[in-house]
Design a protein around this motif. Structure first.
Motif, PDB file in Angstrom:
ATOM      1  N   ALA A 113       0.753  -1.220  -0.050  1.00  0.00           N
ATOM      2  CA  ALA A 113       0.044  -0.186  -0.099  1.00  0.00           C
ATOM      3  C   ALA A 113       0.917   1.220  -0.051  1.00  0.00           C
ATOM      4  N   ALA A 114       1.805   0.943   0.763  1.00  0.00           N
ATOM      5  CA  ALA A 114       2.941   2.391   0.883  1.00  0.00           C
ATOM      6  C   ALA A 114       3.446   2.575  -0.660  1.00  0.00           C
ATOM      7  N   PHE A 115       4.015   1.727  -1.045  1.00  0.00           N
ATOM      8  CA  PHE A 115       4.469   1.667  -2.573  1.00  0.00           C
ATOM      9  C   PHE A 115       3.364   2.272  -3.445  1.00  0.00           C
ATOM     10  N   GLN A 116       2.119   1.897  -3.526  1.00  0.00           N
ATOM     11  CA  GLN A 116       1.338   2.168  -4.469  1.00  0.00           C
ATOM     12  C   GLN A 116       0.873   3.579  -4.351  1.00  0.00           C
ATOM     13  N   MET A 117       0.911   4.203  -2.805  1.00  0.00           N
ATOM     14  CA  MET A 117       0.613   5.760  -2.690  1.00  0.00           C
ATOM     15  C   MET A 117       1.802   6.316  -3.116  1.00  0.00           C
ATOM     16  N   GLU A 127       6.895   3.268   7.687  1.00  0.00           N
ATOM     17  CA  GLU A 127       6.578   4.757   7.944  1.00  0.00           C
ATOM     18  C   GLU A 127       7.207   5.742   7.276  1.00  0.00           C
ATOM     19  N   ASN A 128       8.662   5.464   6.949  1.00  0.00           N
ATOM     20  CA  ASN A 128       9.524   6.542   6.184  1.00  0.00           C
ATOM     21  C   ASN A 128       8.938   6.532   4.728  1.00  0.00           C
ATOM     22  N   ILE A 129       8.629   5.259   4.007  1.00  0.00           N
ATOM     23  CA  ILE A 129       7.827   5.270   2.556  1.00  0.00           C
ATOM     24  C   ILE A 129       6.563   6.074   2.523  1.00  0.00           C
ATOM     25  N   ARG A 130       5.769   5.791   3.739  1.00  0.00           N
ATOM     26  CA  ARG A 130       4.643   6.656   3.842  1.00  0.00           C
ATOM     27  C   ARG A 130       4.641   8.050   3.948  1.00  0.00           C
ATOM     28  N   HIS A 159      10.181   3.117  -6.476  1.00  0.00           N
ATOM     29  CA  HIS A 159      11.386   2.250  -6.250  1.00  0.00           C
ATOM     30  C   HIS A 159      12.632   2.831  -5.620  1.00  0.00           C
ATOM     31  N   HIS A 160      13.153   3.976  -6.454  1.00  0.00           N
ATOM     32  CA  HIS A 160      14.269   4.282  -6.197  1.00  0.00           C
ATOM     33  C   HIS A 160      14.023   5.256  -4.753  1.00  0.00           C
ATOM     34  N   GLU A 161      13.018   5.760  -4.492  1.00  0.00           N
ATOM     35  CA  GLU A 161      12.616   6.447  -3.161  1.00  0.00           C
ATOM     36  C   GLU A 161      12.707   5.238  -2.013  1.00  0.00           C
ATOM     37  N   ILE A 162      12.041   3.900  -2.216  1.00  0.00           N
ATOM     38  CA  ILE A 162      12.064   3.011  -1.430  1.00  0.00           C
ATOM     39  C   ILE A 162      13.529   2.423  -1.162  1.00  0.00           C
ATOM     40  N   MET A 163      14.430   2.601  -2.121  1.00  0.00           N
ATOM     41  CA  MET A 163      15.669   2.163  -2.126  1.00  0.00           C
ATOM     42  C   MET A 163      16.547   2.971  -0.815  1.00  0.00           C
ATOM     43  N   GLU A 164      16.252   4.235  -1.116  1.00  0.00           N
ATOM     44  CA  GLU A 164      16.763   5.069   0.124  1.00  0.00           C
ATOM     45  C   GLU A 164      16.285   4.768   1.440  1.00  0.00           C
ATOM     46  N   CYS A 165      14.874   4.373   1.475  1.00  0.00           N
ATOM     47  CA  CYS A 165      14.303   4.110   2.772  1.00  0.00           C
ATOM     48  C   CYS A 165      15.094   2.690   3.239  1.00  0.00           C
TER      49      CYS A 165
END
Length: 143
Positions: free
Chosen positions: A91-95, A135-138, A107-113
């Motif tokens: 859900a966090a990825f989809q948002m 939470e960081n991704i959200r 994906h690239h932002e999630i990599m940072e997280c």
């Protein structure tokens, strides 16, 4: 538990790319790797010669992006999303993807997280905090 060496990882990506170029049958995980390789044409030269790939030095001091680490993180995040583990990542990825207008950018932002979570765990000597990761991704997805 599967714990591939650096050379195992590099061989895997080189082989997936080789199979793709020769129109050979890919395993499901190789097909996912191929899809990410195709989204990163800047890495294809690195993947074209397995011996060169095994010998390459992507240390921080050299200032180069490690294509194998980058692609591995894409694979890891793809798997996390597919099984929603840690809970809530899908859900966090989809948002985040909707906010950025791009699954790849998300994906690239999630990599940072993910990198931050791993760094924090290593620094503190405790297991990775999946809830803090989500939470960081959200937070990124919300603005």
């Amino acid at each position: 538990m599967f714990n591939p060496s650096q050379h195992d990882v590099r061989r895997f990506f080189c082989e997936a790319y080789r199979k793709h170029r020769h129109h050979e049958v890919l395993t499901p995980i190789e097909a996912i790797a191929r899809d990410w390789i195709m989204q990163h044409p800047e890495y294809q030269d690195d993947l074209g010669d397995v011996e060169q790939a095994l010998a390459a030095d992507y240390s921080v001091e050299r200032g180069q992006t490690n294509p194998f680490l980058h692609l591995s993180m894409h694979l890891s995040i793809t798997e996390q999303i597919s099984i929603d583990q840690p809970p809530g990542i899908r859900a966090a990825f989809q948002m985040l993807a909707q906010r950025r207008g791009s699954e790849h950018d998300a994906h690239h932002e999630i990599m940072e997280c993910l990198g931050q979570m791993i760094w924090n765990a290593q620094r503190s000597g405790v297991p990775p905090d999946g809830a803090a990761y989500i939470e960081n991704i959200r937070r990124r997805a919300q603005g």
